[in-house]
Each structure stands twice: as C-alpha cells, then as structure tokens.
Design an enzyme around this catalytic site. Structure first.
Site, PDB file in Angstrom:
ATOM      1  N   GLU A 183      10.308  67.330  53.945  1.00 55.56           N
ATOM      2  CA  GLU A 183      10.438  68.645  54.592  1.00 55.56           C
ATOM      3  C   GLU A 183      11.901  69.035  54.775  1.00 55.56           C
ATOM      4  O   GLU A 183      12.718  68.154  55.063  1.00 55.56           O
ATOM      5  CB  GLU A 183       9.737  68.613  55.960  1.00 55.56           C
ATOM      6  CG  GLU A 183       8.240  68.412  55.814  1.00 55.56           C
ATOM      7  CD  GLU A 183       7.529  68.244  57.152  1.00 55.56           C
ATOM      8  OE1 GLU A 183       8.166  68.403  58.208  1.00 55.56           O
ATOM      9  OE2 GLU A 183       6.323  67.947  57.119  1.00 55.56           O
TER      10      GLU A 183
ATOM     11  N   HIS B 151       4.811  73.052  58.769  1.00 55.01           N
ATOM     12  CA  HIS B 151       4.788  72.106  59.905  1.00 55.01           C
ATOM     13  C   HIS B 151       4.721  72.849  61.246  1.00 55.01           C
ATOM     14  O   HIS B 151       5.643  72.762  62.063  1.00 55.01           O
ATOM     15  CB  HIS B 151       6.009  71.179  59.868  1.00 55.01           C
ATOM     16  CG  HIS B 151       5.811  69.918  60.652  1.00 55.01           C
ATOM     17  ND1 HIS B 151       6.376  68.704  60.297  1.00 55.01           N
ATOM     18  CD2 HIS B 151       5.095  69.666  61.783  1.00 55.01           C
ATOM     19  CE1 HIS B 151       6.040  67.784  61.181  1.00 55.01           C
ATOM     20  NE2 HIS B 151       5.253  68.347  62.101  1.00 55.01           N
TER      21      HIS B 151
ATOM     22  N   ARG C  42       1.276  63.257  58.731  1.00 52.31           N
ATOM     23  CA  ARG C  42       2.618  63.143  58.160  1.00 52.31           C
ATOM     24  C   ARG C  42       2.526  63.228  56.645  1.00 52.31           C
ATOM     25  O   ARG C  42       1.617  62.658  56.024  1.00 52.31           O
ATOM     26  CB  ARG C  42       3.253  61.794  58.530  1.00 52.31           C
ATOM     27  CG  ARG C  42       3.897  61.774  59.894  1.00 52.31           C
ATOM     28  CD  ARG C  42       5.151  62.652  59.976  1.00 52.31           C
ATOM     29  NE  ARG C  42       5.754  62.649  61.297  1.00 52.31           N
ATOM     30  CZ  ARG C  42       5.482  63.501  62.276  1.00 52.31           C
ATOM     31  NH1 ARG C  42       4.577  64.450  62.107  1.00 52.31           N
ATOM     32  NH2 ARG C  42       6.098  63.424  63.441  1.00 52.31           N
TER      33      ARG C  42
ATOM     34  N   ASP D 161      -0.033  70.828  56.341  1.00 53.27           N
ATOM     35  CA  ASP D 161       0.933  71.313  57.336  1.00 53.27           C
ATOM     36  C   ASP D 161       2.209  70.482  57.275  1.00 53.27           C
ATOM     37  O   ASP D 161       3.209  70.851  57.875  1.00 53.27           O
ATOM     38  CB  ASP D 161       0.323  71.208  58.745  1.00 53.27           C
ATOM     39  CG  ASP D 161       1.252  71.767  59.824  1.00 53.27           C
ATOM     40  OD1 ASP D 161       1.766  72.894  59.637  1.00 53.27           O
ATOM     41  OD2 ASP D 161       1.476  71.077  60.841  1.00 53.27           O
TER      42      ASP D 161
ATOM     43  N   GLY E  65       1.947  72.606  63.372  1.00 49.13           N
ATOM     44  CA  GLY E  65       0.840  72.052  64.166  1.00 49.13           C
ATOM     45  C   GLY E  65       0.966  72.290  65.659  1.00 49.13           C
ATOM     46  O   GLY E  65       0.022  72.733  66.317  1.00 49.13           O
TER      47      GLY E  65
HETATM   48  P1  NAP Z   1      -2.406  58.302  68.177  1.00 47.38           P
HETATM   49  O1  NAP Z   1      -3.212  58.634  69.370  1.00 47.38           O
HETATM   50  O2  NAP Z   1      -1.475  57.141  68.211  1.00 47.38           O
HETATM   51  O3  NAP Z   1      -3.428  58.137  66.944  1.00 47.38           O
HETATM   52  C1  NAP Z   1      -3.037  57.604  65.719  1.00 47.38           C
HETATM   53  C2  NAP Z   1      -4.284  57.060  65.020  1.00 47.38           C
HETATM   54  O4  NAP Z   1      -3.898  56.596  63.729  1.00 47.38           O
HETATM   55  C3  NAP Z   1      -4.946  55.907  65.743  1.00 47.38           C
HETATM   56  O5  NAP Z   1      -6.323  56.187  65.864  1.00 47.38           O
HETATM   57  C4  NAP Z   1      -4.729  54.690  64.844  1.00 47.38           C
HETATM   58  O6  NAP Z   1      -5.918  53.903  64.869  1.00 47.38           O
HETATM   59  C5  NAP Z   1      -4.518  55.334  63.470  1.00 47.38           C
HETATM   60  N1  NAP Z   1      -3.623  54.524  62.642  1.00 47.38           N
HETATM   61  C6  NAP Z   1      -2.387  54.085  62.963  1.00 47.38           C
HETATM   62  N2  NAP Z   1      -1.898  53.363  61.956  1.00 47.38           N
HETATM   63  C7  NAP Z   1      -2.843  53.323  60.986  1.00 47.38           C
HETATM   64  C8  NAP Z   1      -2.933  52.715  59.715  1.00 47.38           C
HETATM   65  N3  NAP Z   1      -1.940  51.958  59.233  1.00 47.38           N
HETATM   66  N4  NAP Z   1      -4.059  52.891  58.986  1.00 47.38           N
HETATM   67  C9  NAP Z   1      -5.079  53.642  59.463  1.00 47.38           C
HETATM   68  N5  NAP Z   1      -5.049  54.244  60.684  1.00 47.38           N
HETATM   69  C10 NAP Z   1      -3.943  54.091  61.425  1.00 47.38           C
HETATM   70  O7  NAP Z   1      -1.485  59.534  67.733  1.00 47.38           O
HETATM   71  P2  NAP Z   1      -1.786  61.105  67.910  1.00 47.38           P
HETATM   72  O8  NAP Z   1      -1.200  61.570  69.182  1.00 47.38           O
HETATM   73  O9  NAP Z   1      -3.234  61.368  67.631  1.00 47.38           O
HETATM   74  O10 NAP Z   1      -0.874  61.671  66.715  1.00 47.38           O
HETATM   75  C11 NAP Z   1      -1.180  61.297  65.378  1.00 47.38           C
HETATM   76  C12 NAP Z   1      -0.117  61.758  64.414  1.00 47.38           C
HETATM   77  O11 NAP Z   1      -0.188  63.169  64.226  1.00 47.38           O
HETATM   78  C13 NAP Z   1       1.338  61.543  64.871  1.00 47.38           C
HETATM   79  O12 NAP Z   1       1.771  60.226  64.609  1.00 47.38           O
HETATM   80  C14 NAP Z   1       2.095  62.563  64.071  1.00 47.38           C
HETATM   81  O13 NAP Z   1       2.567  61.980  62.879  1.00 47.38           O
HETATM   82  C15 NAP Z   1       1.046  63.620  63.735  1.00 47.38           C
HETATM   83  N6  NAP Z   1       1.353  64.924  64.379  1.00 47.38           N
HETATM   84  C16 NAP Z   1       1.575  66.020  63.596  1.00 47.38           C
HETATM   85  C17 NAP Z   1       1.835  67.244  64.190  1.00 47.38           C
HETATM   86  C18 NAP Z   1       2.078  68.474  63.378  1.00 47.38           C
HETATM   87  O14 NAP Z   1       2.741  69.384  63.850  1.00 47.38           O
HETATM   88  N7  NAP Z   1       1.535  68.588  62.190  1.00 47.38           N
HETATM   89  C19 NAP Z   1       1.921  67.356  65.583  1.00 47.38           C
HETATM   90  C20 NAP Z   1       1.680  66.221  66.343  1.00 47.38           C
HETATM   91  C21 NAP Z   1       1.394  65.014  65.724  1.00 47.38           C
HETATM   92  P3  NAP Z   1      -5.844  52.297  64.690  1.00 47.38           P
HETATM   93  O15 NAP Z   1      -4.844  51.805  65.686  1.00 47.38           O
HETATM   94  O16 NAP Z   1      -7.247  51.841  64.921  1.00 47.38           O
HETATM   95  O17 NAP Z   1      -5.411  52.093  63.269  1.00 47.38           O
END
Ligand code: NAP
Length: 319
Positions: free
Chosen positions: A262, A280, A233, A257, A282
């Site tokens: 945005e 964006h 993000r 990305d 992804g």
């Molecule tokens: P996920 O499985 O929930 O993974 C999120 C990770 O972030 C977890 O490992 C968590 O670990 C860590 N985290 C959460 N809060 C944190 C904090 N305050 N400090 C440090 N680490 C933190 O989610 P995901 O499915 O992998 O998706 C991740 C993110 O990618 C989404 O939330 C979205 O914003 C982004 N995304 C972007 C696109 C795009 O098109 N560019 C597409 C899809 C997703 P801990 O709990 O150990 O902290």
C-alpha cells in the site's frame, strides 16, 4: 520533572498530537529537514514511540536505548517488531475493540458491493448508460444461498459472522485453534474451509505466519462461484495468483480493502472488472479513528503516569 520524550516518526491525527502535547515532548521526525541528524540528536532520550501504519523495526529499536513503549495506532501491528520488543522488555500497544464494528460493517458492505457489482452499477448510471443503453446487466452473483468462510474468527471476524448470519449465511471458520463456545463449523485447514464455502472472508493478521496463505490452491478449492473478501492484511493474499484466478474465472470476484504494498495496487488487479478495490478504509470514519487515537494517547499517558497500559499486545504482556 521533565516530560518524557516521545518519537513520532510519521504524521498522526491532530487529535492524537493534541492529546500528547500537554504530557510529553514530541519529536516529529517527519518534520525534520535532516531526519538522520534529528534521530542522532534525540535517540538517547526517547522513551516512547507513537506510530501509525509505518514500520518500527529492530534497527530503530536498537538505536533507542531508553525506549519503554511503542503505541501503535491500529489493531493490526505487523508493522512493529513486537516479538523483538518483547525480548527487550519494551511494551507494544495496539487499538483493539474500538474499531471492531466499523470494520465489520465495511467488510459486509464490501462483500455485497462485490457480489452484486454495485460500484459498476453506479458507474453505469453516472456514465449515462441507463439512459443510452438501458438497465444495468443482471449480476451473476447473489448473496442468496451463499456460505461464508472466515479466516481469523477473532474480534472482527466474530462481528462479521454475526452480521452474516442476519443475512441468512451459514458460517464456517479457520484459525490455528478451534474455539470453545462457538457454533460455527471449524476447519483445521484453510483449504478445507475453502472447499466447504463459496465466499471467503479474510480477517487474519499480517506477518510471516499468514503471508500468502491464500494462493492458487485455496482459490481453486473455492471454485468458479468463489468470492474473496480481504479486510485483514494484503500480505495474506498472493496478489499475482489472485489476479490470475480472477482473470481465468477460477473464482468469480474479489473485494479488497488491503494490499501487499500500500498504497500501490498491482495493475493486474486495477485492470480486472471483477475486482472491487478500496483504499484501506475499514476503520476510516472520523468517530472510529478518534476512538483509536484516544487509545494511543491513553496508553502512553497510562504508562508514564501510572505504569499501566490499556491494550498491550500478546507478545508484550504487562503484569
Ligand atoms: P484478533 O481478535 O486478534 O483476531 C485475529 C484472528 O486471526 C484470531 O481469531 C486468530 O485465531 C486468527 N489467526 C491469527 N494468526 C493466524 C494464523 N497464522 N492462521 C490462521 N488464523 C490466524 O484481531 P482483530 O481485532 O479481529 O483484527 C484482525 C485483523 O484485522 C488485524 O490484525 C488487522 O490486520 C485487520 N484489520 C484491518 C482493518 C482495515 O481497515 N481493513 C482494520 C482493523 C483491523 P487463532 O489464534 O485461533 O489462530
């Protein structure tokens, strides 16, 4: 029995609307000449919201007394006040897993595009410079010998890590928790992660907790060969500090990305030759966006037909 009323505040893919229409009465706010009048008219009846990338805040939730569920298109749901929904017993769902591989592929592509300056190389060819000036200049960066630091080793972070290993990269990570059964090196702080690696991949969610986690201190720790890739993000990065670090050579390059505001991208980033900028994209393939859309439909129909959803977010578990 009458069909449940669903509010659709902003445009969504046709396949989502087509999947919802047989089951629900849809109120497409974006089509109303007077949105406020439409909202006033339907607010008392709305039981669900289908939303994509637009804010669902406390004020809107408070206007909908019968609201039961907010179905968000996207795994990131920082656009929805899920904590507030949780306090009111309103379920929030997102679209995890079905986009993980697509986003991880894009992240790796963006990393290589950035380090090997591939967008500039392509422009060189199209502009006829290969003919008029000769070979594209050698790139300062290489993937060889690089170490990847992942902020947010979740579903997508792990898929990126697996791919990075195949490219010969050592992987470190930072999150709030050290993870069991994970062989990558854990760092208890983002600064210590940045000190240990030269390529920083941001895949953490947005929201207040992660806002501007990447600023001057982290960029300095990353160092002059440093590369930042943000697929998570935009709000995670202080864009002013990043542009300055790219301009001064505090770090080598960045591939982004996602952006804080945005679709607006700061001019300071647009002006930089060492920033690769994507709009964006992804998860933005037809196949993956269809799978995400189907999950929105399945969560809403699941809730109203069977009182169950497939993918509730952590703040609003369904027992
Ligand atoms: P996920 O499985 O929930 O993974 C999120 C990770 O972030 C977890 O490992 C968590 O670990 C860590 N985290 C959460 N809060 C944190 C904090 N305050 N400090 C440090 N680490 C933190 O989610 P995901 O499915 O992998 O998706 C991740 C993110 O990618 C989404 O939330 C979205 O914003 C982004 N995304 C972007 C696109 C795009 O098109 N560019 C597409 C899809 C997703 P801990 O709990 O150990 O902290």
């Amino acid at each position: 029995m009458s069909r449940p009323d669903i509010l659709v505040p902003a445009p969504m893919r046709d396949m989502i609307l087509g999947g919802l229409e047989p089951h629900f009465t849809l109120h497409k706010l974006y089509e109303a000449a007077d949105r406020e009048a439409m909202l006033r008219d339907v607010a008392e009846r709305i039981r669900g919201i289908a939303i994509s990338f637009r804010p669902i805040d406390k004020a809107l939730v408070d206007r909908l007394p019968k609201l039961e569920i907010v179905a968000n298109f996207g795994v990131g749901y920082d656009n929805v006040d899920a904590a507030y929904c949780g306090t009111k017993g309103i379920i929030v769902t997102n679209t995890p897993d079905v986009l993980t591989d697509e986003v991880a592929d894009t992240a790796i592509a963006l990393m290589i595009m950035t380090i090997r300056e591939l967008p500039a190389a392509e422009r060189w060819l199209r502009q006829g410079k290969w003919v008029s000036q000769g070979a594209f200049p050698l790139t300062r960066g290489t993937l060889r010998g690089r170490t990847l630091g992942i902020l947010g080793l979740g579903r997508i972070g792990k898929a990126i890590a697996e791919r990075a290993e195949a490219f010969g990269m050592a992987v470190h990570y930072h999150g709030r928790n050290r993870q069991d059964g994970v062989g990558y090196t854990y760092h208890p702080s983002l600064v210590s992660l940045a000190e240990a690696v030269d390529t920083l991949m941001l895949v953490a969610p947005g929201g207040e907790e992660t806002r501007h986690m990447v600023g001057e201190r982290v960029l300095e720790a990353l160092g002059p060969q440093g590369v930042v890739i943000n697929i998570g993000r935009g709000s995670v990065v202080n864009e002013t500090a990043l542009a300055e670090a790219l301009r001064k050579g505090t770090i080598l390059a960045a591939g982004l990305d996602v952006f804080e505001n945005e679709p607006h991208v700061p001019q300071a980033l647009l002006d930089l030759p060492n920033a690769v900028l994507l709009p964006h994209v992804g998860s933005a393939s037809e196949a993956t966006r269809n799978a995400m859309g189907q999950l929105v439909v399945d969560n809403l129909t699941g809730w109203f037909h069977h009182r169950t959803v497939l993918t509730p977010v952590a703040e609003t578990p369904v027992s």
